[in-house]
Design a protein around this motif. Structure first.
Motif, PDB file in Angstrom:
ATOM      1  N   VAL A   1    -104.646 119.900 -79.857  1.00 25.95           N
ATOM      2  CA  VAL A   1    -104.750 120.523 -80.932  1.00 25.95           C
ATOM      3  C   VAL A   1    -105.242 119.478 -81.919  1.00 25.95           C
ATOM      4  O   VAL A   1    -104.870 118.385 -82.051  1.00 25.95           O
ATOM      5  CB  VAL A   1    -103.326 121.205 -81.529  1.00 25.95           C
ATOM      6  N   PHE A   2    -106.601 119.951 -82.701  1.00 30.15           N
ATOM      7  CA  PHE A   2    -106.977 119.132 -83.819  1.00 30.15           C
ATOM      8  C   PHE A   2    -106.936 119.710 -85.162  1.00 30.15           C
ATOM      9  O   PHE A   2    -107.281 120.862 -85.262  1.00 30.15           O
ATOM     10  CB  PHE A   2    -108.334 118.675 -83.521  1.00 30.15           C
ATOM     11  N   ALA A   3    -106.501 118.840 -86.054  1.00 28.84           N
ATOM     12  CA  ALA A   3    -106.672 119.396 -87.543  1.00 28.84           C
ATOM     13  C   ALA A   3    -107.751 118.726 -87.817  1.00 28.84           C
ATOM     14  O   ALA A   3    -108.033 117.272 -87.674  1.00 28.84           O
ATOM     15  CB  ALA A   3    -105.647 119.111 -88.360  1.00 28.84           C
ATOM     16  N   VAL A   4    -108.864 119.204 -88.746  1.00 31.92           N
ATOM     17  CA  VAL A   4    -110.305 118.474 -88.971  1.00 31.92           C
ATOM     18  C   VAL A   4    -110.390 118.805 -90.498  1.00 31.92           C
ATOM     19  O   VAL A   4    -110.309 119.815 -91.018  1.00 31.92           O
ATOM     20  CB  VAL A   4    -111.460 119.077 -88.223  1.00 31.92           C
ATOM     21  N   THR A   5    -110.951 117.666 -91.253  1.00 30.28           N
ATOM     22  CA  THR A   5    -111.147 117.959 -92.532  1.00 30.28           C
ATOM     23  C   THR A   5    -112.720 117.346 -92.748  1.00 30.28           C
ATOM     24  O   THR A   5    -113.022 116.532 -92.051  1.00 30.28           O
ATOM     25  CB  THR A   5    -110.273 116.849 -93.497  1.00 30.28           C
TER      26      THR A   5
ATOM     27  N   HIS B   1    -107.804 114.673 -86.810  1.00 27.45           N
ATOM     28  CA  HIS B   1    -106.242 114.519 -86.525  1.00 27.45           C
ATOM     29  C   HIS B   1    -105.784 115.222 -85.319  1.00 27.45           C
ATOM     30  O   HIS B   1    -105.578 116.310 -85.696  1.00 27.45           O
ATOM     31  CB  HIS B   1    -105.374 115.101 -87.858  1.00 27.45           C
ATOM     32  N   GLU B   2    -105.412 114.375 -84.266  1.00 28.34           N
ATOM     33  CA  GLU B   2    -104.970 115.087 -82.930  1.00 28.34           C
ATOM     34  C   GLU B   2    -103.523 115.047 -83.270  1.00 28.34           C
ATOM     35  O   GLU B   2    -102.889 113.970 -83.381  1.00 28.34           O
ATOM     36  CB  GLU B   2    -105.494 114.305 -82.131  1.00 28.34           C
TER      37      GLU B   2
ATOM     38  N   ARG C   1     -95.346 112.259 -81.082  1.00 24.66           N
ATOM     39  CA  ARG C   1     -94.536 111.930 -82.068  1.00 24.66           C
ATOM     40  C   ARG C   1     -95.387 111.984 -83.662  1.00 24.66           C
ATOM     41  O   ARG C   1     -94.655 111.931 -84.594  1.00 24.66           O
ATOM     42  CB  ARG C   1     -93.998 110.215 -81.978  1.00 24.66           C
ATOM     43  N   ASP C   2     -96.611 112.181 -83.598  1.00 20.60           N
ATOM     44  CA  ASP C   2     -97.230 112.078 -84.912  1.00 20.60           C
ATOM     45  C   ASP C   2     -98.814 112.531 -84.899  1.00 20.60           C
ATOM     46  O   ASP C   2     -99.147 112.919 -83.643  1.00 20.60           O
ATOM     47  CB  ASP C   2     -97.141 110.463 -85.346  1.00 20.60           C
ATOM     48  N   LEU C   3     -99.510 112.512 -85.747  1.00 20.38           N
ATOM     49  CA  LEU C   3    -100.947 112.898 -85.804  1.00 20.38           C
ATOM     50  C   LEU C   3    -101.666 111.738 -85.518  1.00 20.38           C
ATOM     51  O   LEU C   3    -101.589 110.874 -86.497  1.00 20.38           O
ATOM     52  CB  LEU C   3    -101.462 113.947 -86.917  1.00 20.38           C
ATOM     53  N   HIS C   4    -102.647 111.597 -84.524  1.00 18.24           N
ATOM     54  CA  HIS C   4    -103.409 110.350 -84.337  1.00 18.24           C
ATOM     55  C   HIS C   4    -104.554 110.781 -85.349  1.00 18.24           C
ATOM     56  O   HIS C   4    -105.486 111.682 -84.777  1.00 18.24           O
ATOM     57  CB  HIS C   4    -103.811 110.101 -83.049  1.00 18.24           C
ATOM     58  N   SER C   5    -105.116 109.976 -86.218  1.00 16.46           N
ATOM     59  CA  SER C   5    -106.336 110.169 -87.008  1.00 16.46           C
ATOM     60  C   SER C   5    -107.389 109.388 -86.535  1.00 16.46           C
ATOM     61  O   SER C   5    -107.287 108.232 -86.639  1.00 16.46           O
ATOM     62  CB  SER C   5    -105.949 110.078 -88.694  1.00 16.46           C
TER      63      SER C   5
END
Length: 609
Positions: free
Chosen positions: A95-99, A165-166, A170-174
């Motif tokens: 899962v990725f969040a992309v800006t 941002h993957e 434990r967190d999001l790896h940016s």
């Protein structure tokens, strides 16, 4: 119209998409997605789903999905657009969040190990069980928005611009996929560079017009930026309507008056919209409903309300990064203040009326953020590069672009041609002296049309109400709104504090008004290059946040945090139902050579590690 979405990833639950018959799993995560349709785009392919707010200018749905399949998480390098998106890849379990490059649309995230929340609103109901962030509250009260990586709730943070941002365990790896390279080593004369910029401006506007299906409207002021868009839009051959904000009785040198002359010069229909209609409570309510605590106060909320009643449109605006101060701002405090950043000292007068514990906790929380931003800025050697870096990292994503996203978007899709990636790269390599005072941009305007600067610049905006006077004359109605319901903000800034500030306002005498105008005029003259050469750099003075500005920010924030008593109804109001009939995770959009058909120029060699 709302254009928001939220994604919940849970290791422990068996969630399902609102439009899926079976629970959806991506890797270890069960997924729930809520969207506001049709303003939020949802694209599906076999095992792949993209939820996006905003628009792309060089790819359609199939092209984007094919681009992702070809390049994986590196795909944003090849995408031009104004967007924030979440990509769910079932096959890879990722899962990725992309800006986008400038942070046109902010995503807020919280990661609790077994649960990850990602939403396009800082006040999303999923965040509200958390304690308030004192740093975020301080940011809103001092700067007007969420600056310095702050959010409204503890454990929530905005995702950095220009990054993928993957979601990890434990967190999001940016991973940053683009940065502005500040080498300023462009070769060529100023005339050559002005010609190059003119070509880039034409190409960017044409690309966005081609992607615009609705009527084109331009927010036209009396400055350089919007008149450049006026000329560029006129070249496209599409019908363009312009508008500007105004108040009754505005003078001849205001934005509205100059904008009307500019529109007439190009034969365009121009509309003057009243910025404020006199009902303070209604204006505050619009800022609550639209701003969501993410954007600075809109003085012109009434105007956007009136414009939105005319139907959706394609809105062109002139945010840019090719204007640097002339002379450079060598004082760091001045540099930060110029980008809407100040310490809690700007609200020091509150210490006399707030409990010491509340004031001190909020002061310390925000000042820690402010000092971190200041330290990062000190690491940039040239003061002009400091200004450019602050503009890209703080002012644009923390103030200007959220304002456009929340208020201008009430009218329709918002297009910012001056923030095109090729123009941004041009800014990074053009000599700094050509960015001072918009020198290269002004020359580019002359290349576009030598007559464009025939109409003089506006001397004053002319559309900002006297908010102090409005609070004085309508304070009983304002106070009634405060007493109507409680808010979590009351534990930090109590209603008694708000009442003391509200009823402590006194009218400004004519003499004080004239003295303030005189000081402002002298300050502007003092910063002119000649005055700096003769007298040295101007001494920076910290500008306090005045009582009326504090009230606007605090009252809007108070109602944003209050939300509604019925969380389920509030969520229903935020998100409309999703209608994806005909699509499923097992029924792919045919891809094949669609990327090659849509944009063959976007097929560089496959990237390898």
């Amino acid at each position: 119209m709302s254009a928001d979405f939220a994604v919940t990833l849970d290791r422990t639950a068996h969630s399902r998409l609102a439009f899926a018959a079976e629970p959806v799993k991506v890797g270890p995560w069960s997924v729930e997605i809520e969207t506001a349709r049709p303003a939020v785009t949802v694209w599906l392919d076999e095992g792949l789903l993209v939820v996006m707010k905003g628009q792309l200018y060089d790819l359609g749905p199939a092209g984007l999905l094919a681009m992702y399949r070809r390049h994986g998480q590196d795909f944003p390098r090849y995408v031009e657009g104004s967007y924030a998106m979440v990509v769910l890849d079932q096959r890879a379990g990722r899962v990725f969040a992309v800006t986008d490059r400038v942070g046109s649309h902010t995503l807020y995230a919280a990661h609790d190990g077994d649960r990850v929340l990602i939403a396009s609103r800082p006040d999303w109901t999923g965040f509200r069980d958390r304690p308030l962030s004192l740093a975020g509250i301080g940011s809103v009260l001092v700067t007007g928005g969420l600056q310095g990586g702050t959010a409204l709730y503890e454990g929530v943070y905005p995702l950095r611009r220009a990054s993928v941002h993957e979601v990890g365990a434990r967190d999001l790896h940016s991973t940053e996929y683009w940065s502005l390279v500040l080498n300023h080593a462009a070769v060529g004369s100023s005339a050559d560079l002005s010609m190059e910029l003119a070509g880039l401006l034409r190409s960017s506007v044409a690309q966005r017009v081609q992607a615009s299906a609705g009527p084109l409207v331009l927010s036209l002021s009396g400055g350089y930026d919007s008149r450049g868009l006026l000329r560029l839009l006129a070249e496209t051959g599409r019908e363009v309507r312009t508008f500007s904000y105004a108040l009754p009785g505005a003078s001849a040198g205001t934005d509205a008056a100059i904008a009307a002359r500019l529109a007439a010069q190009y034969g365009m229909e121009h509309r003057e919209v009243r910025a404020y209609r006199g009902d303070l409570r209604a204006t505050l309510d619009r800022n609550v409903r639209w701003g969501h605590g993410a954007a600075p106060f809109s003085d012109e909320a009434d105007a956007w309300d009136e414009l939105a009643r005319g139907g959706r449109a394609e809105v062109f605006v002139g945010e840019q990064v090719f204007e640097l101060s002339n002379p450079p701002r060598t004082n760091l405090a001045d540099q930060l203040q110029h980008q809407r950043l100040g310490s809690f000292e700007t609200l020091s007068w509150l210490s006399a009326i707030m409990p010491a514990s509340s004031y001190g906790s909020m002061r310390d929380a925000w000042n820690a953020v402010f000092e971190r931003v200041a330290d990062q800025t000190r690491g940039v050697a040239d003061p002009r590069d400091q200004e450019l870096t602050l503009m890209l990292n703080e002012n644009l994503p923390g103030a200007l672009l959220p304002w456009r996203d929340r208020y201008a978007a009430q009218l329709g899709s918002v297009h910012q041609p001056y923030l095109d990636s090729k123009i941004l790269d041009f800014v990074g390599r053009v000599p700094l002296n050509l960015l001072a005072g918009k020198a290269v941009f002004i020359q580019a305007l002359k290349v576009l049309d030598p007559e464009l600067l025939r109409v003089p610049l506006a001397r004053t905006p002319g559309y900002k109400a006297d908010w102090k006077r409005e609070f004085i004359t309508q304070r009983d109605a304002v106070w009634a709104g405060v007493t109507a319901k409680a808010s979590p903000l009351d534990a930090v800034v109590s209603p008694e504090v708000l009442r003391g500030v509200l009823y402590g306002l006194t009218p400004v005498s004519a003499g004080a008004t004239w003295r303030g105008m005189a000081r402002q005029a002298v300050g502007q003259l003092r910063r002119q290059p000649l005055a700096t050469r003769l007298l040295g750099p101007a001494v920076n003075r910290v500008r306090a946040v005045d009582a009326a500005t504090f009230l606007r920010r605090a009252l809007v924030l108070r109602d944003v945090l209050a939300g509604t008593a019925d969380r389920a109804q509030e969520r229903a109001d935020m998100f409309e139902s999703v209608d994806l009939a005909g699509f499923s995770l097992a029924a792919p959009i045919p891809s094949g050579d669609l990327l090659r058909e849509e944009r063959p120029d976007l097929l560089p060699p496959v990237l390898t590690d």
